[in-house]
Design a protein around this motif. Structure first.
Motif, short mmCIF file in Angstrom:
data_model
loop_
_atom_site.label_atom_id
_atom_site.label_comp_id
_atom_site.label_asym_id
_atom_site.label_seq_id
_atom_site.Cartn_x
_atom_site.Cartn_y
_atom_site.Cartn_z
N PRO A 1 0.81 -1.23 0.00
CA PRO A 1 0.00 0.00 0.00
C PRO A 1 0.84 1.27 0.00
CG PRO A 1 -0.86 -1.60 1.57
CD PRO A 1 0.44 -2.14 1.09
N GLY A 2 1.94 1.26 0.74
CA GLY A 2 2.78 2.46 0.79
C GLY A 2 3.37 2.81 -0.55
N ILE A 3 3.81 1.79 -1.29
CA ILE A 3 4.38 2.02 -2.62
C ILE A 3 3.30 2.49 -3.59
CG2 ILE A 3 5.60 0.97 -4.55
CD1 ILE A 3 7.27 1.36 -2.03
N ARG A 4 2.11 1.90 -3.49
CA ARG A 4 1.01 2.35 -4.34
C ARG A 4 0.70 3.82 -4.10
NH1 ARG A 4 -1.63 -2.54 -2.93
NH2 ARG A 4 -3.19 -1.37 -1.73
N PHE A 5 0.77 4.22 -2.83
CA PHE A 5 0.53 5.62 -2.49
C PHE A 5 1.60 6.52 -3.13
CE2 PHE A 5 1.47 9.26 0.27
CZ PHE A 5 0.24 9.91 0.26
#
Length: 532
Positions: free
Chosen positions: A6-10
């Protein structure tokens, strides 16, 4: 294939341009917060530079680590007029005038220097100019604190230090506003700069807490530590500040394709741009937010003519030329009185709280931060309202109208106890700081990119410096008048502040009338795309 965390997608959901703009927003926020952090210690230390040794109930005197601090008793002068706890030369009967002279020295130099700073700053690289100012400011802020360690009791030393510090600090405001104006367009400027301008309150709060930590034990560190922080941020500025999106080929604003410049240093942009409205060109501020696979392209025949920054025909604007921009004079004079009120609170509020609520210097400094907390909400609120209504002058006028009676209420209720003081500090901070924040940020940026300039971005630093420089005249007068009036009673100081708010409102009457009678004619209407 495993899904992205999720952090990378953000992270990847934002474009390169958006990350750069966020970085510049945060960096300039921290840079100018450090300037305000270094201005706050003098207001915290005032209560320590002059105070009387208070006698405890047992008839004994309790000393602090420098053998003079007394605590736990009312602030009153002893029968034999002993002032051994004070720091010479501020141990005299006219100590309020002497302390006011320190404020006036800094602010008067700041006001004079600001008029020159914008003119100089727009002709020099912002990164070098701002770095020099921060390093010099850090050095002279620390020099004031060295007076404690070297046992210096010369009024001239402290006054000269304040004067030079005031001059070098003028490098800050035109530089950061110009840099931010380069990266952000007008679309949500009130909100963006309202949030960004909270650096003033954040810096004041941090300065109060840092200075208050050492004020009762070693007040020299109350200046040396903030000075070191400003100098360190100057190094950060030199290493990381990006003056303009074009410096890194960022397309937050429309850029010129290679080979498209003509002899007049203007270019035609025929690149396909996508928008949901075929008849409207999107806000340039939002163009880097548009998806590359948009569904509704603008017609290929649409031609935009932009003036090139730094082109030979785009000379820096003159001082008189900046004054002719509609609204500059009115907002400058309004800011003169609005900043008078704000800086009187900045430099004298802790001492007022000490006298009224009988708190020591550290407690008064910590309590005074509530005024700045209110200022954060006031600046953001002013930006949101002015964006929604598209009426900068009317928003300022409404808050000024409410500020005057609020100040009167504050002067009355604050004497009733600590709880009443807390509530009024928050409300007063919001109403006093709102117009000040809006004028020095969004309004200055609007006027610095006014349609009458025909796209000349070199005017922004000069316009910003004129407005803030005029406001700084009021900032110099406010603390000086407070020092002269406070011996006759704090009520007189508040009457002066209410009169100043009324004068600030008076200078906006013409602009308010124009906004209300002619919607869409708000000061600083910006035309970024203009054919010649």
């Amino acid at each position: 294939m495993a899904p992205l965390p999720p952090g990378i997608r953000f992270i990847v959901s934002f474009s390169r341009d958006q990350w750069y703009r966020a970085f510049i927003f945060i960096l300039t926020f921290l840079l100018y917060a450090s300037f305000h952090l270094s201005r706050k210690p003098i207001s915290i230390v005032k209560g320590e530079l002059h105070r009387y040794c208070a006698t405890l109930h047992e008839g004994q005197v309790q000393f602090n680590s420098w053998n003079q601090k007394a605590s736990g008793a009312p602030h009153r002068q002893s029968a034999d007029n002993e002032t051994d706890c004070s720091w010479a030369p501020f141990d005299q009967d006219n100590y309020q005038q002497l302390l006011g002279a320190l404020d006036y020295s800094f602010l008067c130099a700041y006001a004079i220097g600001m008029y020159l700073s914008g003119i100089i700053g727009e002709r020099l690289p912002i990164r070098y100019y701002l770095t020099f100012g921060m390093l010099a400011s850090g050095a002279f802020t620390a020099l004031f604190g060295l007076g404690y360690f070297y046992n210096i009791h010369s009024l001239g030393f402290y006054v000269v230090t304040q004067i030079i510090n005031g001059l070098v600090q003028t490098t800050g405001w035109p530089s950061v506003v110009t840099c931010l104006g380069n990266w952000f367009g007008k679309g949500r400027r009130g909100l963006i700069m309202g949030v960004w301008n909270s650096h003033t309150s954040v810096g004041n709060i941090l300065g109060s807490l840092i200075a208050g930590y050492w004020v009762s034990t070693c007040w020299g560190l109350s200046f040396i530590v903030p000075g070191a922080i400003v100098a360190a941020m100057g190094i950060v500025c030199f290493l990381f500040l990006i003056e303009h999106p074009k410096d890194i080929a960022c397309f937050s604003f429309l850029a010129a394709p290679k080979g498209c410049e003509n002899g007049t240093h203007r270019f035609r942009l025929q690149k396909q741009i996508f928008t949901d409205d075929k008849n409207k060109l999107p806000d340039p501020e939002l163009q880097c937010l548009l998806p590359s696979d948009g569904k509704h392209p603008v017609h290929q025949s649409h031609v935009v003519v932009l003036p090139a920054d730094g082109g030979g025909n785009m000379a820096a604007i003159s001082f008189t030329g900046a004054l002719r921009i509609p609204g500059v004079i009115e907002f400058s004079l309004c800011l003169l009185f609005a900043k008078l009120v704000s800086y009187t609170f900045l430099f004298w509020l802790p001492l007022y709280i000490t006298n009224v609520d009988h708190l020591d210097a550290r407690q008064a400094g910590e309590l005074s931060t509530l005024f700045d907390v209110g200022g954060i909400f006031g600046g953001i609120l002013a930006g949101v309202i002015s964006d929604r209504l598209e009426k900068r002058a009317s928003t300022c006028g409404l808050m000024l109208l409410l500020a005057a009676p609020t100040l009167y209420t504050f002067s009355t209720i604050s004497k009733m106890g600590l709880e009443a003081t807390v509530a009024m500090l928050l409300l007063s901070g919001a109403l006093v700081s709102g117009p000040y924040a809006l004028i020095t940020t969004a309004v200055s940026a609007d006027l610095g990119t006014h349609k009458s300039l025909k796209g000349n971005s070199h005017a922004l630093a000069t316009v910003t410096a004129i407005i803030d420089g005029t406001g700084s005249v009021g900032a110099a007068l406010g603390p000086l008048l407070a020092g002269l009036l406070s011996p006759s009673g704090w009520n007189n100081v508040f009457y002066m502040l209410m009169f100043a708010d009324a004068c600030a409102l008076l200078f906006l009457i013409r602009l308010i009338h124009k906004e209300l009678s002619c919607p869409g004619s708000a000061a600083g209407d910006q035309v970024l795309f203009k054919e010649h």
